[in-house]
Scaffold this active site. Structure first.
Site, PDB file in Angstrom:
ATOM      1  N   TRP A 275      10.008 -30.137  -3.915  1.00  0.00           N
ATOM      2  CA  TRP A 275      10.922 -29.393  -3.052  1.00  0.00           C
ATOM      3  C   TRP A 275      10.242 -28.183  -2.438  1.00  0.00           C
ATOM      4  CZ3 TRP A 275      14.429 -32.156  -1.124  1.00  0.00           C
ATOM      5  CH2 TRP A 275      15.146 -33.092  -1.879  1.00  0.00           C
TER       6      TRP A 275
ATOM      7  N   ASP B 207      15.101 -20.818  -3.982  1.00  0.00           N
ATOM      8  CA  ASP B 207      15.864 -22.070  -3.980  1.00  0.00           C
ATOM      9  C   ASP B 207      16.397 -22.266  -5.399  1.00  0.00           C
ATOM     10  OD1 ASP B 207      16.829 -24.640  -3.979  1.00  0.00           O
ATOM     11  OD2 ASP B 207      15.048 -25.561  -3.098  1.00  0.00           O
TER      12      ASP B 207
ATOM     13  N   LYS C 243      24.505 -30.142  -7.353  1.00  0.00           N
ATOM     14  CA  LYS C 243      23.969 -30.212  -8.708  1.00  0.00           C
ATOM     15  C   LYS C 243      24.858 -29.447  -9.692  1.00  0.00           C
ATOM     16  CE  LYS C 243      20.014 -31.612  -6.521  1.00  0.00           C
ATOM     17  NZ  LYS C 243      19.106 -31.222  -5.462  1.00  0.00           N
TER      18      LYS C 243
HETATM   19  C1  PLP Z   1      18.266 -31.325  -4.433  1.00  0.00           C
HETATM   20  C2  PLP Z   1      17.367 -30.207  -4.068  1.00  0.00           C
HETATM   21  C3  PLP Z   1      17.101 -29.878  -2.729  1.00  0.00           C
HETATM   22  C4  PLP Z   1      17.634 -30.673  -1.555  1.00  0.00           C
HETATM   23  O1  PLP Z   1      18.966 -30.501  -1.399  1.00  0.00           O
HETATM   24  P1  PLP Z   1      19.767 -31.196  -0.182  1.00  0.00           P
HETATM   25  O2  PLP Z   1      21.099 -30.538  -0.319  1.00  0.00           O
HETATM   26  O3  PLP Z   1      19.765 -32.647  -0.424  1.00  0.00           O
HETATM   27  O4  PLP Z   1      19.081 -30.831   1.078  1.00  0.00           O
HETATM   28  C5  PLP Z   1      16.292 -28.775  -2.483  1.00  0.00           C
HETATM   29  N1  PLP Z   1      15.773 -28.053  -3.488  1.00  0.00           N
HETATM   30  C6  PLP Z   1      16.000 -28.359  -4.786  1.00  0.00           C
HETATM   31  C7  PLP Z   1      15.398 -27.521  -5.862  1.00  0.00           C
HETATM   32  C8  PLP Z   1      16.798 -29.450  -5.110  1.00  0.00           C
HETATM   33  O5  PLP Z   1      17.028 -29.752  -6.400  1.00  0.00           O
END
Ligand code: PLP
Length: 362
Positions: free
Chosen positions: A102, A173, A197
């Site tokens: 990511w 993030d 999540k």
């Molecule tokens: C799942 C995830 C993403 C991507 O998220 P989307 O909502 O599908 O764009 C980005 N960063 C992390 C750490 C993730 O777990």
């Protein structure tokens, strides 16, 4: 009832209480005579939901008034672009701590916008660890430093964030560990998280941004929908927001409150992760390749001795209603995601299945 124990990495399990509540309110939300999905985003009823969700998040995460909370669309992935578009200033660079797939994606998007550099990377170690880093190596012309707090795919977690004394804002993030452990919001300039999540269903992304970082861009070409200033000014109501997803976030936040807030959630999460890591460490069949100090509390990748046995274990687990345990295709093996909504009993059932399987196959 036919529900399974769902270890999916995302979209992932939601608390049963929350789903039942949503079900009970589906046809008539808050005595409005209509479903939340049929309600104007300009209505008093929806405005109350939006306001409640923000208030709950502010209180649970201890977010100061100097930060705005935005509910946006486009997933965490759109933030990979919005961050450099809004924060990367002319003649400056953006620094990236590369700790997994990511953060690599976030870095790649920043490079399309301007100058992006790698602050440190653990790619040489196949992302099985968080790399060492030295804040003194950051250029004075750094607009921000981006980090991924929990690496969903590789199963690592940053426990000590870089310290830049806020001269250089940290952009984090927090998609896969928001609300799972205590975070000091003021150590970060921007925090963002896709909801699917730990927060609710997919379709909404939470952005928590320090006010002085809004409206920094010199670009007059920034599209309206990509401009934090527009969304902040309109209180996330510039256009139609994902109303149902925001409603669900509000219910999830209420559930987190009922558990006792983030500290209690973290205690639960540490207990769950410990149980699984202990089972892996005690086993002669299962193993984890992640550096111990860097292990994630949310996503636990593990393996047996070969792919055939991995497959057999996945089959065996599924026969016990333990599902979505297949590892990410880039890592292989298994991955158990233990987000907030996963109860301790779910992890106990998994470790029991691991013990049984190991006995059977030796
Ligand atoms: C799942 C995830 C993403 C991507 O998220 P989307 O909502 O599908 O764009 C980005 N960063 C992390 C750490 C993730 O777990």
């Amino acid at each position: 009832m036919g529900r399974v124990i769902n270890f999916s990495a995302g979209p992932s399990a939601l608390p049963l209480e929350v789903l039942k509540r949503a079900q009970s309110e589906l046809l008539n939300t808050h005595q409005s005579g209509m479903s939340i999905m049929e309600m104007s985003h300009r209505s008093k009823s929806f405005e109350r939901i939006l306001h409640e969700a923000k208030k709950r998040l502010r209180s649970l995460m201890n977010i100061p008034d100097s930060y705005k909370i935005l509910f946006l669309q486009g997933g965490a992935s759109l933030q990979f672009s919005m961050i450099p578009l809004n924060l990367l200033q002319k003649d400056n660079e953006a620094a990236y701590l590369i700790t997994g797939s990511w953060s690599k994606k976030a870095y790649a998007e920043a490079k399309k916008v301007g100058d992006a550099t790698i602050f440190a990377s653990s790619e040489d170690d196949a992302f099985r660890s968080i790399p060492d880093f030295a804040e003194s190596t950051l250029s004075k012309r750094t607009s921000y430093l981006h980090v991924t707090s929990n690496n969903t795919i590789e199963g690592t977690r940053i426990s000590v964030f870089p310290k830049t004394n806020n001269n250089i804002p940290i952009v984090t993030d927090l998609s896969s560990n928001i609300l799972s452990e205590k975070i000091n919001v003021t150590d970060h300039g921007v925090i963002y998280a896709g909801a699917q999540k730990n927060l609710g269903p997919s379709g909404v992304t939470v952005v928590i941004i320090r006010e002085d970082l809004i409206g920094k861009t010199e670009a007059t070409t920034l599209p309206t929908m990509l401009d934090y200033a527009i969304h902040a000014k309109a209180d996330s109501l510039y256009n139609t927001p994902p109303t149902f997803a925001i409603y669900m976030i509000n219910l999830v936040l209420e559930w987190v409150e009922s558990i006792g807030g983030i500290e209690d959630m973290e205690r639960r999460n540490r207990k769950k992760a410990q149980l699984l890591y202990d089972a892996i460490d005690c086993s002669k069949l299962f193993s984890s390749s992640v550096k111990k100090e860097n292990r994630s509390l949310m996503n636990v990748p593990f393996k047996t001795k070969n792919e055939e046995l991995d497959q057999a274990f996945l089959h065996f687990a599924a026969s016990q209603k333990l599902v979505e345990l297949k590892g990410h295709r880039s890592v292989g093996g298994m991955r158990a995601s233990l987000y907030n909504a996963m109860p301790l009993e779910g992890v106990e059932r998994l470790t029991d299945a691991m013990t049984q399987f190991e006995k059977r196959s030796t």
